[in-house]
Scaffold this motif. Structure first.
Motif, PDB file in Angstrom:
ATOM      1  N   THR A  67       0.991  -1.319   0.074  1.00  0.00           N
ATOM      2  CA  THR A  67       0.000  -0.129   0.012  1.00  0.00           C
ATOM      3  C   THR A  67       0.850   0.819   0.083  1.00  0.00           C
ATOM      4  OG1 THR A  67       0.037  -0.197   2.348  1.00  0.00           O
ATOM      5  CG2 THR A  67      -1.700  -1.165   1.435  1.00  0.00           C
ATOM      6  N   PRO A  68       0.139   2.248  -0.015  1.00  0.00           N
ATOM      7  CA  PRO A  68       0.875   3.763  -0.645  1.00  0.00           C
ATOM      8  C   PRO A  68       1.633   3.982   0.910  1.00  0.00           C
ATOM      9  CG  PRO A  68      -1.096   3.171  -1.609  1.00  0.00           C
ATOM     10  CD  PRO A  68      -0.742   2.461  -1.563  1.00  0.00           C
ATOM     11  N   GLY A  69       2.296   4.379   1.128  1.00  0.00           N
ATOM     12  CA  GLY A  69       3.195   4.928   1.908  1.00  0.00           C
ATOM     13  C   GLY A  69       4.374   3.393   3.115  1.00  0.00           C
ATOM     14  N   ALA A  70       3.552   2.460   2.341  1.00  0.00           N
ATOM     15  CA  ALA A  70       4.584   1.634   3.617  1.00  0.00           C
ATOM     16  C   ALA A  70       5.882   1.246   2.853  1.00  0.00           C
ATOM     17  CB  ALA A  70       3.880   0.030   2.987  1.00  0.00           C
ATOM     18  N   LYS A  71       6.706   0.297   3.798  1.00  0.00           N
ATOM     19  CA  LYS A  71       8.284   0.319   3.566  1.00  0.00           C
ATOM     20  C   LYS A  71       8.699  -0.854   2.196  1.00  0.00           C
ATOM     21  CE  LYS A  71      12.926  -0.747   5.226  1.00  0.00           C
ATOM     22  NZ  LYS A  71      13.555  -1.806   6.710  1.00  0.00           N
ATOM     23  N   TYR A  72       8.979   0.277   1.204  1.00  0.00           N
ATOM     24  CA  TYR A  72       9.168  -1.053   0.048  1.00  0.00           C
ATOM     25  C   TYR A  72      10.460  -1.342  -0.171  1.00  0.00           C
ATOM     26  CZ  TYR A  72      10.446   3.408  -2.131  1.00  0.00           C
ATOM     27  OH  TYR A  72      10.765   5.231  -2.498  1.00  0.00           O
ATOM     28  N   ASP A  73      10.694  -2.160  -0.728  1.00  0.00           N
ATOM     29  CA  ASP A  73      11.997  -1.926  -1.720  1.00  0.00           C
ATOM     30  C   ASP A  73      12.544  -1.774  -3.112  1.00  0.00           C
ATOM     31  OD1 ASP A  73      13.322  -4.547  -0.168  1.00  0.00           O
ATOM     32  OD2 ASP A  73      11.767  -5.168  -0.141  1.00  0.00           O
ATOM     33  N   PHE A  74      11.599  -1.350  -4.100  1.00  0.00           N
ATOM     34  CA  PHE A  74      11.066  -1.053  -5.424  1.00  0.00           C
ATOM     35  C   PHE A  74       9.703  -0.246  -5.640  1.00  0.00           C
ATOM     36  CE2 PHE A  74      10.525  -5.281  -6.400  1.00  0.00           C
ATOM     37  CZ  PHE A  74       9.704  -5.153  -7.758  1.00  0.00           C
ATOM     38  N   LYS A  75       9.790   0.503  -6.312  1.00  0.00           N
ATOM     39  CA  LYS A  75       8.534   1.187  -7.415  1.00  0.00           C
ATOM     40  C   LYS A  75       9.195   1.204  -8.598  1.00  0.00           C
ATOM     41  CE  LYS A  75       7.426   5.244  -3.574  1.00  0.00           C
ATOM     42  NZ  LYS A  75       7.270   6.340  -3.859  1.00  0.00           N
ATOM     43  N   PHE A  76       7.493   0.450  -9.253  1.00  0.00           N
ATOM     44  CA  PHE A  76       8.234  -0.195 -10.457  1.00  0.00           C
ATOM     45  C   PHE A  76       7.035   0.550 -11.498  1.00  0.00           C
ATOM     46  CE2 PHE A  76       6.751  -3.152 -14.451  1.00  0.00           C
ATOM     47  CZ  PHE A  76       8.445  -3.294 -14.799  1.00  0.00           C
ATOM     48  N   LYS A  77       7.390   1.362 -12.594  1.00  0.00           N
ATOM     49  CA  LYS A  77       6.826   2.004 -13.580  1.00  0.00           C
ATOM     50  C   LYS A  77       6.772   1.273 -14.538  1.00  0.00           C
ATOM     51  CE  LYS A  77       5.452   6.346 -13.108  1.00  0.00           C
ATOM     52  NZ  LYS A  77       5.696   7.650 -12.786  1.00  0.00           N
ATOM     53  N   ASP A  78       5.075   0.659 -15.143  1.00  0.00           N
ATOM     54  CA  ASP A  78       4.935   0.244 -16.435  1.00  0.00           C
ATOM     55  C   ASP A  78       4.680   1.013 -17.867  1.00  0.00           C
ATOM     56  OD1 ASP A  78       5.081  -2.018 -18.351  1.00  0.00           O
ATOM     57  OD2 ASP A  78       3.693  -2.724 -17.504  1.00  0.00           O
ATOM     58  N   TYR A  79       5.239   0.991 -18.725  1.00  0.00           N
ATOM     59  CA  TYR A  79       4.939   2.745 -19.882  1.00  0.00           C
ATOM     60  C   TYR A  79       4.434   1.678 -20.640  1.00  0.00           C
ATOM     61  CZ  TYR A  79       7.890   5.848 -16.971  1.00  0.00           C
ATOM     62  OH  TYR A  79       8.503   6.866 -15.798  1.00  0.00           O
ATOM     63  N   ALA A  80       3.516   2.471 -20.896  1.00  0.00           N
ATOM     64  CA  ALA A  80       2.615   1.539 -22.491  1.00  0.00           C
ATOM     65  C   ALA A  80       2.276  -0.019 -22.564  1.00  0.00           C
ATOM     66  CB  ALA A  80       3.238   2.528 -23.458  1.00  0.00           C
ATOM     67  N   PRO A  81       2.265  -0.025 -21.311  1.00  0.00           N
ATOM     68  CA  PRO A  81       1.728  -1.787 -21.442  1.00  0.00           C
ATOM     69  C   PRO A  81       0.650  -1.968 -22.625  1.00  0.00           C
ATOM     70  CG  PRO A  81       0.420  -0.788 -19.895  1.00  0.00           C
ATOM     71  CD  PRO A  81       1.111   0.724 -20.016  1.00  0.00           C
ATOM     72  N   TRP A  82       0.085  -1.909 -22.772  1.00  0.00           N
ATOM     73  CA  TRP A  82      -1.098  -1.629 -24.155  1.00  0.00           C
ATOM     74  C   TRP A  82      -0.381  -1.791 -25.358  1.00  0.00           C
ATOM     75  CZ3 TRP A  82      -4.857  -5.742 -23.636  1.00  0.00           C
ATOM     76  CH2 TRP A  82      -6.037  -5.417 -22.781  1.00  0.00           C
ATOM     77  N   VAL A  83       0.913  -0.972 -25.458  1.00  0.00           N
ATOM     78  CA  VAL A  83       1.370  -0.773 -27.181  1.00  0.00           C
ATOM     79  C   VAL A  83       2.137  -1.880 -27.089  1.00  0.00           C
ATOM     80  CG1 VAL A  83       2.904   0.480 -27.796  1.00  0.00           C
ATOM     81  CG2 VAL A  83       0.213   1.278 -27.031  1.00  0.00           C
ATOM     82  N   PHE A  84       2.893  -2.327 -25.814  1.00  0.00           N
ATOM     83  CA  PHE A  84       4.141  -2.741 -25.596  1.00  0.00           C
ATOM     84  C   PHE A  84       3.584  -4.643 -25.896  1.00  0.00           C
ATOM     85  CE2 PHE A  84       6.680   0.704 -24.847  1.00  0.00           C
ATOM     86  CZ  PHE A  84       7.361   0.299 -25.302  1.00  0.00           C
ATOM     87  N   ARG A  85       2.114  -4.880 -25.373  1.00  0.00           N
ATOM     88  CA  ARG A  85       1.673  -6.011 -25.443  1.00  0.00           C
ATOM     89  C   ARG A  85       1.225  -6.716 -26.592  1.00  0.00           C
ATOM     90  NH1 ARG A  85      -4.064  -8.322 -22.837  1.00  0.00           N
ATOM     91  NH2 ARG A  85      -4.564  -9.861 -24.799  1.00  0.00           N
ATOM     92  N   ASN A  86       1.112  -5.314 -28.094  1.00  0.00           N
ATOM     93  CA  ASN A  86       0.737  -5.571 -28.878  1.00  0.00           C
ATOM     94  C   ASN A  86       1.921  -6.182 -29.834  1.00  0.00           C
ATOM     95  OD1 ASN A  86       0.033  -4.151 -31.773  1.00  0.00           O
ATOM     96  ND2 ASN A  86      -1.809  -5.242 -31.000  1.00  0.00           N
ATOM     97  N   LEU A  87       3.527  -4.839 -29.791  1.00  0.00           N
ATOM     98  CA  LEU A  87       4.012  -5.424 -30.362  1.00  0.00           C
ATOM     99  C   LEU A  87       5.076  -6.827 -29.791  1.00  0.00           C
ATOM    100  CD1 LEU A  87       5.490  -2.397 -29.589  1.00  0.00           C
ATOM    101  CD2 LEU A  87       5.706  -2.612 -31.207  1.00  0.00           C
ATOM    102  N   ARG A  88       4.641  -7.454 -28.855  1.00  0.00           N
ATOM    103  CA  ARG A  88       5.377  -8.469 -28.716  1.00  0.00           C
ATOM    104  C   ARG A  88       4.257  -9.686 -28.859  1.00  0.00           C
ATOM    105  NH1 ARG A  88       5.359  -6.616 -23.594  1.00  0.00           N
ATOM    106  NH2 ARG A  88       3.225  -7.058 -22.535  1.00  0.00           N
ATOM    107  N   LYS A  89       3.339  -9.187 -29.769  1.00  0.00           N
ATOM    108  CA  LYS A  89       2.359 -10.159 -30.447  1.00  0.00           C
ATOM    109  C   LYS A  89       2.646  -9.870 -32.095  1.00  0.00           C
ATOM    110  CE  LYS A  89      -2.982 -11.042 -31.780  1.00  0.00           C
ATOM    111  NZ  LYS A  89      -3.648 -10.394 -31.396  1.00  0.00           N
ATOM    112  N   GLN A  90       3.103  -8.893 -32.079  1.00  0.00           N
ATOM    113  CA  GLN A  90       3.435  -8.941 -33.707  1.00  0.00           C
ATOM    114  C   GLN A  90       4.922  -9.692 -34.044  1.00  0.00           C
ATOM    115  OE1 GLN A  90       3.153  -5.018 -36.061  1.00  0.00           O
ATOM    116  NE2 GLN A  90       1.376  -4.006 -34.799  1.00  0.00           N
ATOM    117  N   PHE A  91       5.541  -9.310 -32.854  1.00  0.00           N
ATOM    118  CA  PHE A  91       7.038  -9.998 -33.001  1.00  0.00           C
ATOM    119  C   PHE A  91       6.406 -11.961 -33.577  1.00  0.00           C
ATOM    120  CE2 PHE A  91       8.837  -5.679 -32.301  1.00  0.00           C
ATOM    121  CZ  PHE A  91       8.610  -5.844 -33.385  1.00  0.00           C
TER     122      PHE A  91
END
Length: 484
Positions: A117-141
């Motif tokens: 949850t926000p504010g909890a002690k964390y090991d890392f934060k992760f951000k996933d950019y344009a996930p649907w676009v890259f899913r589509n690219l992986r499909k095309q490849f």
């Protein structure tokens, strides 16, 4: 019984008691010795455990080998990818929208992959950019979603090529050597997001593109640490064949030579450059049919890069001699893998009755793990399935050389245009200005994208053994390609 008889009968009794006392005394001494020995052993064990605990405390957050912080970072990267990509892959497919190209999903984790949850002690934060676009690219490849996630596990491959280069980037490979995880600068991350729509359209219209294949764009942030942006992309080089020679060709000549001492020092993984290619009298042996396919696709790819104001890219060429094959086991001497044994660490903590959270156990396991030498037998022994769907990877995972009768020879090429995220911006314009004061302004790497593209294609045309039939209408600006 007489008194004499009584006296005669006592000594044996007395002797008997003496023997018992002696035995009892002997047993007591033995017991005391055993007890003393066990106490000493227990104290030694206690001291050892305390020392081990002290060592463990020192190890947490401390590198146990050079670059170990990067291994910890990499472990977090893979954890974030598996969870972030797993979520979008589990959803029903849908058409892309304009918003998908701008989307960014933010997640917060501990090292075990549990979302916090926000504010909890964390090991890392992760951000996933344009996930649907890259899913589509992986499909095309033709990348299978399940295979993608299985490949990106907590085990990954290191290479001597993975040390930081001029850009400061680090390279890692997935456990099957099919994907590269590369850290990139914030400016490169921004530029990829900017051109993502055009890149996606180009891939859709050019399934055999030679441009590097991007499968994901992500960001990791450690506590009190900086933000690390990285991409996941396809590996041009194969997992199942040794590479006997490797070249990185830009078409420029200034600073484009790898000295012989560097080649000898990095014998099995030296990446030679343009002037080495010319000095070694190397030529791409492509018959009429493959020559036309290669040049036609390359010009379409380069035209896109020119239109997007991109320069400083290069053609990576890996050469596999089929006669030499894999006899030299080159991959055995150049690759390592890193795989923290978190399961074993959990069992050990349980046996020692240590009150530790799962996250604490994982952190310690990662901190105490060093890379091991990779046995090439652990890699796939045949081309990966998605490579069969691209003409340039369809010959045993590569592009087989042919003669002028289009008959195959004993050489396999592994080809790809890499480093396509450098725009001709103010920084590069300044570099061009200052270098052109002391060097030939047409020979340096930093030139206008149209000139860079013309020069690049001219060099590639000359790099082909028979280039007399390459048309002159493959032009990117007012200057024509030199195909002589």
């Amino acid at each position: 019984m007489t008194t004499t008889a009584k006296r005669l009968s006592k000594p044996p009794v007395a002797r008997h008691h003496t023997d018992v006392d002696s035995i009892a005394s002997s047993d007591e001494e033995g017991f005391q010795r055993e007890l003393s020995a066990r106490r000493k052993a227990f104290r030694r064990l206690s001291r050892h455990n305390n020392e081990t605990d002290d060592e463990d405390r020192v190890l947490i957050g401390t590198r146990v080998s050079e670059g170990h912080q990067n291994y910890v970072l990499m472990y977090n990267m893979l954890t974030g990818i598996r969870i972030g990509v797993g979520r979008v892959s589990a959803k029903r497919d849908r058409p892309l929208t304009d918003h998908d190209f701008l989307a960014a999903h933010k997640l917060v984790f501990d090292v075990t992959g549990d979302e916090l949850t926000p504010g909890a002690k964390y090991d890392f934060k992760f951000k996933d950019y344009a996930p649907w676009v890259f899913r589509n690219l992986r499909k095309q490849f033709k990348i299978d979603p399940a295979d993608y996630l299985i490949s990106l596990t907590s085990k990954y491959i290191l290479s001597e090529l993975g040390s930081p280069g001029k850009s400061g980037s680090f390279f890692y490979y997935s456990r099957d050597y099919r994907f590269i995880i590369k850290t990139i600068h914030h400016s490169e991350h921004k530029y990829l997001r900017k051109i993502l729509s055009e890149y996606h359209e180009h891939v859709s219209n050019n399934p055999d593109t030679l441009l590097c294949r991007y499968y994901g764009l992500h960001r990791v942030k450690l506590p009190r640490g900086r933000k690390i942006h990285f991409v996941v992309m396809g590996n041009v080089l194969p997992p199942h064949n040794d590479i006997h020679e490797m070249y990185d060709l830009k078409g420029s000549t200034f600073g484009r030579f790898l000295p012989q001492e560097d080649i000898e020092k990095n014998k099995n993984n030296a990446v030679m450059k343009d002037l080495n290619f010319e000095k070694n009298n190397k030529k791409l042996q492509l018959g009429p049919q493959k020559r036309k396919m290669f040049v036609s696709q390359l010009i379409r790819d380069v035209k896109l890069l020119v239109r997007l104001n991109i320069m400083d890219y290069s053609l990576l060429i890996g050469i596999h001699n089929m006669v030499r094959g894999n006899k030299e086991n080159i991959r055995d001497s150049t690759l390592q893998f890193f795989e923290p044994d978190t399961k074993r660490a959990e069992r050990r903590a349980s046996l020692m009755n240590r009150r530790q959270s799962k996250a604490q156990v994982y952190r310690k396991a990662i901190a105490q793990t060093n890379p091991d030498r990779l046995d090439a037998s652990e890699l796939p022994d045949e081309p990966l399935e998605e490579r069969r769907n691209c003409i340039f990877y369809s010959d045993d995972g590569g592009f087989r050389a042919t003669d002028e009768n289009d008959e195959p020879t004993s050489v396999l090429y592994y080809l790809g245009v890499i480093d396509i995220l450098t725009p001709y911006d103010t920084k590069k314009k300044s570099e061009h200005f200052f270098k052109s004061m002391t060097q030939d302004k047409h020979a340096i790497s930093s030139v206008r994208p149209s000139e860079y593209g013309d020069r690049f294609m001219g060099f590639m045309a000359n790099a082909i053994e028979h280039n007399q039939d390459i048309p002159h209408d493959y032009q990117l600006s007012t200057s024509s390609l030199n195909t002589q």
